[in-house]
Design a protein around this motif. Structure first.
Motif, short mmCIF file in Angstrom:
data_model
loop_
_atom_site.label_atom_id
_atom_site.label_comp_id
_atom_site.label_asym_id
_atom_site.label_seq_id
_atom_site.Cartn_x
_atom_site.Cartn_y
_atom_site.Cartn_z
N ALA A 283 42.38 -52.88 -7.64
CA ALA A 283 41.60 -52.90 -6.61
C ALA A 283 41.71 -51.39 -6.03
N CYS A 284 41.51 -50.37 -6.37
CA CYS A 284 42.06 -49.05 -6.17
C CYS A 284 40.47 -48.88 -5.98
N GLU A 285 40.08 -47.92 -4.64
CA GLU A 285 38.86 -47.16 -5.57
C GLU A 285 38.94 -46.16 -6.33
N SER A 286 37.81 -46.35 -7.33
CA SER A 286 38.05 -44.41 -8.20
C SER A 286 36.79 -43.86 -7.86
N GLY A 287 36.56 -42.55 -7.64
CA GLY A 287 35.90 -42.16 -7.14
C GLY A 287 35.50 -40.32 -8.00
N PRO A 288 35.07 -39.55 -7.65
CA PRO A 288 35.23 -38.27 -8.18
C PRO A 288 36.10 -37.22 -7.98
N GLY A 289 37.08 -37.51 -6.94
CA GLY A 289 38.70 -37.19 -6.40
C GLY A 289 39.25 -38.20 -7.21
N GLY A 290 39.36 -38.93 -8.54
CA GLY A 290 40.35 -40.09 -8.61
C GLY A 290 40.78 -41.13 -7.51
N ARG A 291 41.10 -42.15 -8.12
CA ARG A 291 41.77 -43.31 -7.82
C ARG A 291 42.22 -42.71 -6.77
N LYS A 292 41.63 -44.20 -5.61
CA LYS A 292 42.02 -44.00 -3.88
C LYS A 292 42.62 -45.37 -2.97
N ALA A 293 43.70 -45.42 -3.48
CA ALA A 293 44.64 -47.37 -2.47
C ALA A 293 43.18 -47.83 -1.78
N SER A 294 43.08 -48.69 -1.63
CA SER A 294 41.79 -49.49 -1.19
C SER A 294 42.26 -50.06 -0.05
N GLY A 295 43.40 -49.54 0.46
CA GLY A 295 43.58 -50.74 1.30
C GLY A 295 45.65 -49.70 2.30
N VAL A 296 45.39 -48.85 2.95
CA VAL A 296 46.57 -48.29 3.56
C VAL A 296 47.31 -48.71 4.85
N ASP A 297 48.01 -48.93 4.85
CA ASP A 297 47.69 -49.59 6.41
C ASP A 297 48.94 -48.41 7.59
N PRO A 298 47.26 -47.77 8.47
CA PRO A 298 47.80 -46.69 9.13
C PRO A 298 49.86 -46.26 9.24
N GLU A 299 49.97 -47.54 10.34
CA GLU A 299 51.59 -47.31 10.45
C GLU A 299 52.28 -46.59 9.02
N LEU A 300 51.90 -47.55 7.99
CA LEU A 300 52.66 -46.81 6.71
C LEU A 300 52.70 -45.40 6.40
N LYS A 301 51.47 -45.11 6.70
CA LYS A 301 51.05 -43.56 6.07
C LYS A 301 51.35 -42.86 6.79
N ASP A 302 51.44 -43.34 8.79
CA ASP A 302 52.37 -42.27 9.10
C ASP A 302 53.41 -41.78 9.69
N ALA A 303 53.67 -42.86 9.07
CA ALA A 303 55.95 -43.12 8.77
C ALA A 303 56.16 -41.76 7.85
N ASN A 304 55.13 -42.37 6.23
CA ASN A 304 55.01 -41.43 5.54
C ASN A 304 54.80 -39.67 5.78
N GLN A 305 54.77 -39.94 6.54
CA GLN A 305 53.67 -38.63 6.79
C GLN A 305 54.75 -37.59 7.58
N LYS A 306 55.64 -38.02 8.67
CA LYS A 306 56.82 -37.67 9.38
C LYS A 306 57.57 -37.71 8.59
N ARG A 307 57.75 -38.27 7.71
CA ARG A 307 59.28 -38.30 6.77
C ARG A 307 58.46 -36.76 5.41
N LEU A 308 57.64 -36.71 5.20
CA LEU A 308 57.65 -35.79 4.29
C LEU A 308 57.15 -35.12 5.15
N ARG A 309 57.04 -34.73 6.33
CA ARG A 309 57.25 -33.48 6.81
C ARG A 309 59.00 -32.90 7.25
N ARG A 310 59.91 -34.18 7.42
CA ARG A 310 60.90 -33.83 7.87
C ARG A 310 61.71 -33.44 6.23
N ILE A 311 61.11 -34.25 5.37
CA ILE A 311 62.01 -32.52 4.15
C ILE A 311 61.64 -31.78 3.71
N GLU A 312 59.82 -31.88 4.08
CA GLU A 312 59.82 -30.19 4.10
C GLU A 312 60.65 -29.39 4.82
#
Length: 128
Positions: A25-54
């Motif tokens: 179900a993921c989209e394939s393209g020149p940059g590799g596979r990409k998720a077809s549906g990413v929950d924007p809130e989950l993405k934001d939470a992951n990005q915030k968490r990764l910045r804290r981890i950094e």
């Protein structure tokens, strides 16, 4: 220079240690596979968490540089590992809700089996 390695796995190819599901179900393209549906809130939470981890990683580097007590460093390493596991759990949740669910509902036996294999590989290898 690296070369692609393929290892057969129930009739599907395994490249670079990951099951190749070019037609999931993921989209394939020149940059590799990409998720077809990413929950924007989950993405934001992951990005915030990764910045804290950094920031935690920078703190760990400073602790090592300053010869801090080993047990304190180990405690902080465990904290970073748990935070990363949290990101992985969020990504797995998104993968199950979008990519995997679409394939499993498709009724296509080969794709379904490939998705089961991929999920089991993820669980066994990465989400312990």
């Amino acid at each position: 220079m690296t070369t692609k390695t393929s290892i057969p796995m129930r009739g599907r190819a395994k490249e670079h240690g990951h099951l190749s599901l070019a037609n999931c179900a993921c989209e394939s393209g020149p940059g590799g596979r990409k998720a077809s549906g990413v929950d924007p809130e989950l993405k934001d939470a992951n990005q915030k968490r990764l910045r804290r981890i950094e920031g935690q990683i920078r703190g760990l580097q400073k602790m090592v540089e300053e010869d801090r007590y080993c047990a304190d460093i180990i405690t902080q390493v465990a904290s970073v590992q748990e935070a990363l596991r949290g990101v992985a759990r969020n990504l797995m949740k998104n993968h199950l809700h979008h990519c995997a669910a679409k394939v499993l509902r498709s009724g296509k036996k080969e794709k379904t089996e490939a998705m089961y294999d991929e999920l089991l590989e993820l669980i066994y290898a990465h989400l312990r």
